[in-house]
Each structure stands twice: as C-alpha cells, then as structure tokens.
Scaffold this active site. Structure first.
Site, short mmCIF file in Angstrom:
data_model
loop_
_atom_site.label_atom_id
_atom_site.label_comp_id
_atom_site.label_asym_id
_atom_site.label_seq_id
_atom_site.Cartn_x
_atom_site.Cartn_y
_atom_site.Cartn_z
N ARG A 173 0.83 -1.21 0.00
CA ARG A 173 0.00 0.00 0.00
C ARG A 173 0.87 1.26 0.00
NH1 ARG A 173 -2.28 -3.83 -0.82
NH2 ARG A 173 -4.23 -4.65 0.02
N SER B 14 -11.39 -0.12 2.78
CA SER B 14 -10.57 -0.46 3.95
C SER B 14 -9.89 0.80 4.49
CB SER B 14 -9.51 -1.50 3.59
OG SER B 14 -10.13 -2.69 3.14
N GLU C 215 -5.08 3.83 5.72
CA GLU C 215 -4.77 3.78 4.29
C GLU C 215 -5.00 5.13 3.61
OE1 GLU C 215 -6.03 0.72 1.70
OE2 GLU C 215 -5.76 -0.89 3.14
#
Length: 339
Positions: free
Chosen positions: A164, A239, A335
């Site tokens: 990520r 998420s 995130e």
C-alpha cells in the site's frame, strides 16, 4: 491570480469524495486535456490531486487548489502471443477498466475488481486484494513532475512500490499521474489464496480446475458487494486501516492469547495480521457514535452514517486505533490520506 482556464472558486467537494464529507476547496481546476498541463505551474498553492476521492478523508476545507484529474482514454501499445500492453489514462474509472480488460481477454486485474477510484490512484496506493497487487502488472507510469516542471515516464522500479505504498505516497504532491501502462496476460490460471473466495466457490460446488478468470472477477464482485457498503449510499473509503505487519515473534505472542487470530506469512521473519479482525475483537465492529463507526459487515471499513464531518470520522478512527493498541500492542496505520 494569473488567469487560468478550467478553474472555479469555492467549490463544494462533497460529491467528489466517497466519504461524502461536506467541505469546499478554495479553487478547483479541471484537468481534462493534456493541453492544460502547462497551466499546472500557474495554479495557486497548496495543490491537491483528486481522482475518484476514494482514498482521502477531509477534516476541513482545502485552502488551495484541488486538481480534478479527468484525463480519459485507453490505448493498446503492444500485442504478442502471451501478453498485451495497455495504457490507461489516469482519469478512467478503475472498476469499469478492469471489467473491460477481462471482457477483451486481457487478464490479471480481476482480483482488484470493484475497488473504488480511478486508474491514477492504483499505483499511488499500490492497490491490492485477495493476494494480488497492481504493481505486478504495471510497467510504467507517466507523470507530470511539479518539481522539475516536465512530463516524464517512470518504470516499475522507479515507482518504489511497497505494501500500500509507492514513490507517489513517499513524495506526496510532487507528481501528477497522467497515465499508467499495464502488461496483462492472455492466459492465466486462477488461484484462491484467500478463504472468502474459496468459500464462495465451495458454496456453489465449483472446483478451481473448472474456473476462469471471469469466474474469479465475478466472485470478487459478489464477495466485496456482500461485505462492503456502496459509497453512493453509505460514505466510506473502503478499507480504512492497513493490515499491520509485525514480527513473527510478536504475532505468535498475541496468538497465544487469541488462538483465533488470522496470520499471513509476509517477508522473512514477519507476519501480516488482519486489521479487521483486530478491530472486531476489540469491540468496535458495528459500534456507531455521532454518525460514525466501523461497518457491521466489515470492521475494517469506517463509515459515515450521516455526520458528514471529517473531524468526527477521524476522531472515531483514532479511538479505534487506540483501543486496538491497548488490547494487542499493535498500532494500525490508516490507508487514506488524512487532510
């Protein structure tokens, strides 16, 4: 301010971020043509590049210029017996692009179906799901470099992809992504690395030997749809926390107390834990306060249930993070970009 084409003042961004946070930007610049690239250096600062608004949480009005990337188009650059090279402009919507590639027999992105956002966001976040990461299919990213005031092409190594993560997060604000070039396969064997997909096919009595990549894509869409809220109806960014990577020793220590803990092997000596499970075991799944909370069907998803206030959403996320740390000694990392 120097006169610039395609710019508007005091622009409401509620419909341009998937959390549905009610904020404004001082200016909004619509980038829908490559001929407008030279205008970028004339825009008032600070500057923020926005695609689908699916990986950002605004906590206040933006004081500078939001650059709305709507560069569109998909082009075949190369074709061979086993591979296809495809360039997609950054403003293309991600999920329709994935579906289009699959329908044309260009394979590899199916595990990443139904992820919200635009093509330009895919390399920034190095989006991933069900054991796949977009970096494995990217060969080049075309960017405008604000520092050097020029367009250039970065190969995969130069993008510094991680979990990520990427160069574009590490040097946030330096690059505007113009296009992404993918190397996709013409033949690909399906793999079921995650339990949710395996259970989906088991429930239908289907064997992996019989599956196609279209079957995989349809399963991913079905599973994600059953667990994740539609941003058109419930504000969210998918998420919200990354799955934490901890030492194998730390993971095993936590697992002694919580045997049900899910662990995935990562790099040598490390394990990846399921952030959603940590949040659920900490008691935050389906717990809503002031119109914010972690979704009852998927604890990893922070949802806006009518507060429309980024400060309230972020405050709840911090409360969840602190609760998980107190219980497990594991610090969760968000995130999305928090502004």
């Amino acid at each position: 301010m120097t006169q610039v084409e395609n710019i508007q003042e005091n622009y409401a961004l509620q419909k341009l971020n998937t959390f549905g946070v009610a904020i404004k930007s001082r200016y909004l610049f619509l980038l829908d043509n490559l001929a407008l690239i030279p205008s970028l250096k004339k825009l008032p600062e600070p500057q923020l590049i926005l695609g689908g608004g699916s990986n950002i949480l605004f906590t206040e009005d933006y004081p500078g210029t939001v650059i709305l990337n709507r560069l569109m188009g998909v082009e075949i650059l190369g074709d061979s017996e086993n591979f296809i090279i495809v360039k997609a402009m950054a403003g293309e919507e991600w999920h329709p692009f994935v579906v289009q590639m699959n329908q044309r027999g260009y394979l590899g992105l199916e595990y990443l179906a139904l992820i919200p956002g635009r093509v330009g966001a895919a390399p920034v976040q190095n989006i991933g799901a069900y054991g796949a990461e977009v970096k494995d299919f990217i060969t080049a990213v075309e960017v405008y470099d604000f520092q050097e005031e020029r367009i250039k092409v970065l190969d995969r190594a130069a993008c510094k992809f991680g979990y990520r993560d990427s160069l574009f997060k590490q040097e946030s604000g330096r690059y505007l992504i113009i296009s992404v070039t993918f190397k996709l396969l013409k033949k690909m064997e399906p793999q079921l690395r995650y339990r949710a997909l395996q259970e989906y096919f088991d429930s239908r009595g289907e064997q992996i030997e019989e599956l196609t990549m279209s079957d995989i894509m349809n399963a991913v869409i079905a599973v994600r749809s059953s667990k994740l809220p539609d941003p058109d109806f419930i504000g969210n960014a998918g998420s919200f926390f990354k799955n934490p990577i901890v030492t194998k020793q730390q993971a095993e220590k936590v697992k002694e107390e919580y045997p049900e803990l899910v662990m995935y092997p990562d790099q040598l000596g490390y394990c990846k834990l399921a952030a959603g499970q940590l949040i659920e075991l900490s008691g935050y799944k389906g717990l809503y306060e002031n119109g914010a909370g972690m979704y009852e069907k998927q604890a990893l998803v922070l949802v806006n249930l009518g507060c429309n206030d980024g400060k309230v959403l972020w405050s709840h996320a911090l409360k969840v993070r602190e609760g998980v740390f107190e219980k497990f000694g594991v610090m969760l990392e968000p995130e999305p970009l928090i502004l």
